[in-house]
Design a protein around this motif. Structure first.
Motif, PDB file in Angstrom:
ATOM      1  N   GLU A 125      15.205   5.423   3.019  1.00  0.00           N
ATOM      2  CA  GLU A 125      16.420   4.709   3.397  1.00  0.00           C
ATOM      3  C   GLU A 125      16.323   3.234   2.999  1.00  0.00           C
ATOM      4  N   ASP A 126      15.122   2.662   3.100  1.00  0.00           N
ATOM      5  CA  ASP A 126      14.910   1.259   2.745  1.00  0.00           C
ATOM      6  C   ASP A 126      13.734   1.187   1.762  1.00  0.00           C
ATOM      7  N   PRO A 127      13.976   1.497   0.505  1.00  0.00           N
ATOM      8  CA  PRO A 127      12.889   1.533  -0.477  1.00  0.00           C
ATOM      9  C   PRO A 127      12.228   0.182  -0.695  1.00  0.00           C
ATOM     10  N   ALA A 128      12.966  -0.906  -0.575  1.00  0.00           N
ATOM     11  CA  ALA A 128      12.371  -2.229  -0.756  1.00  0.00           C
ATOM     12  C   ALA A 128      11.320  -2.489   0.314  1.00  0.00           C
ATOM     13  N   ALA A 129      11.626  -2.107   1.551  1.00  0.00           N
ATOM     14  CA  ALA A 129      10.655  -2.283   2.636  1.00  0.00           C
ATOM     15  C   ALA A 129       9.428  -1.422   2.411  1.00  0.00           C
ATOM     16  N   ALA A 130       9.630  -0.217   1.869  1.00  0.00           N
ATOM     17  CA  ALA A 130       8.493   0.651   1.568  1.00  0.00           C
ATOM     18  C   ALA A 130       7.594   0.014   0.520  1.00  0.00           C
ATOM     19  N   VAL A 131       8.191  -0.555  -0.520  1.00  0.00           N
ATOM     20  CA  VAL A 131       7.399  -1.208  -1.567  1.00  0.00           C
ATOM     21  C   VAL A 131       6.662  -2.419  -1.000  1.00  0.00           C
ATOM     22  N   ASP A 132       7.305  -3.151  -0.101  1.00  0.00           N
ATOM     23  CA  ASP A 132       6.615  -4.265   0.567  1.00  0.00           C
ATOM     24  C   ASP A 132       5.357  -3.757   1.280  1.00  0.00           C
ATOM     25  N   ALA A 133       5.502  -2.643   1.990  1.00  0.00           N
ATOM     26  CA  ALA A 133       4.361  -2.083   2.717  1.00  0.00           C
ATOM     27  C   ALA A 133       3.263  -1.657   1.755  1.00  0.00           C
ATOM     28  N   TRP A 134       3.653  -1.115   0.605  1.00  0.00           N
ATOM     29  CA  TRP A 134       2.647  -0.678  -0.374  1.00  0.00           C
ATOM     30  C   TRP A 134       1.921  -1.876  -0.978  1.00  0.00           C
ATOM     31  N   CYS A 135       2.663  -2.917  -1.279  1.00  0.00           N
ATOM     32  CA  CYS A 135       2.029  -4.119  -1.829  1.00  0.00           C
ATOM     33  C   CYS A 135       1.107  -4.765  -0.797  1.00  0.00           C
ATOM     34  N   ASP A 136       1.515  -4.703   0.474  1.00  0.00           N
ATOM     35  CA  ASP A 136       0.679  -5.249   1.542  1.00  0.00           C
ATOM     36  C   ASP A 136      -0.574  -4.404   1.768  1.00  0.00           C
ATOM     37  N   SER A 137      -0.557  -3.171   1.260  1.00  0.00           N
ATOM     38  CA  SER A 137      -1.696  -2.269   1.459  1.00  0.00           C
ATOM     39  C   SER A 137      -2.834  -2.524   0.482  1.00  0.00           C
ATOM     40  N   VAL A 138      -2.567  -3.289  -0.561  1.00  0.00           N
ATOM     41  CA  VAL A 138      -3.624  -3.564  -1.542  1.00  0.00           C
ATOM     42  C   VAL A 138      -4.080  -5.017  -1.421  1.00  0.00           C
ATOM     43  N   GLY A 139      -5.300  -5.257  -1.803  1.00  0.00           N
ATOM     44  CA  GLY A 139      -5.799  -6.616  -1.806  1.00  0.00           C
ATOM     45  C   GLY A 139      -5.316  -7.383  -3.031  1.00  0.00           C
ATOM     46  N   THR A 140      -5.622  -8.654  -3.077  1.00  0.00           N
ATOM     47  CA  THR A 140      -5.252  -9.477  -4.220  1.00  0.00           C
ATOM     48  C   THR A 140      -5.841  -8.884  -5.497  1.00  0.00           C
ATOM     49  N   GLY A 141      -5.002  -8.743  -6.496  1.00  0.00           N
ATOM     50  CA  GLY A 141      -5.449  -8.153  -7.757  1.00  0.00           C
ATOM     51  C   GLY A 141      -5.290  -6.648  -7.822  1.00  0.00           C
TER      52      GLY A 141
END
Length: 216
Positions: A119-135
């Protein structure tokens, strides 16, 4: 049980067949390559389904790496665990909402053919990006209409495929496909905002698009 859990639970076996249809394997290889994985990495697949990508991911992080598959539908995960090629000491399956993954500090995240169902794909992508470390790398592989004029008849097939392969049937075929495409576009736009060193490529005559980037 949510609509998505019920839908994908009923169609787990068919989904597994489609996920491994001829030609799709090469798309999955390119998606795995886009993550630039190294031995020892931890890679998370969001919405892993029946684990079709797991052997490719495991191969790239072996011998000491880890593959985590997250999916909200238990029957999908059960089917993944039935395949010896998709299991092992380095493979872990977690039943959870991929839009709110219970993991941090991974080296890479992969999401194939799932961005269009949130329903909110942008929020999902935010969560995925937050799941990885820098780099860390994040990659999205999705179906789409082909921009080729010659592909117009097959774009009608795409509309029907989206209608049949995703939960929710109240919309018309065309409006359902349009909603799916808006969600995919929103996911890609957010990944573009959140990453650097991006790469975009198309496959299957433009019917599949792969976007990947590095989280700064």
């Amino acid at each position: 049980m949510t609509d998505a859990q019920s839908f994908y639970g009923r169609w787990a076996q068919v989904y597994d067949w489609v996920a491994n249809a001829p030609g799709v394997a090469s798309w999955r290889d390119r998606a795995a390559d886009s993550l630039a994985l190294a031995p020892g990495d931890t890679v998370v697949e969001m919405g892993c389904g029946t684990g079709a990508n797991v052997p490719r991911l495991r191969e790239r992080v072996a011998p000491a790496g880890r593959v985590v598959g997250i999916d909200v539908t238990q029957k999908m995960l059960d089917r993944a665990r039935e395949r010896s090629a998709r299991t092992g000491e380095s493979v872990h399956y977690v039943q959870a909402d991929a839009a709110r993954p219970p993991i941090r500090e991974a080296d890479a995240v992969l999401a194939t053919f799932v961005a269009g169902i949130f329903e909110d794909p942008a929020a999902a992508v935010d969560a995925w990006c937050d799941s990885v470390g820098t780099g860390g790398r994040v990659a999205l592989l999705n179906f789409q209409r082909s921009p080729s004029v010659l592909a117009a008849p097959l774009n009608l097939v795409f509309e029907g495929f989206v209608r049949l392969s995703a939960p929710g049937t109240r919309l018309s075929t065309r409006s359902h496909a349009s909603a799916f495409e808006r969600r995919v576009r929103a996911a890609r736009d957010r990944l573009t905002e959140r990453t650097v060193d991006r790469r975009y490529e198309t496959m299957a005559g433009g019917f599949a698009g792969l976007l990947s980037g590095t989280v700064p």
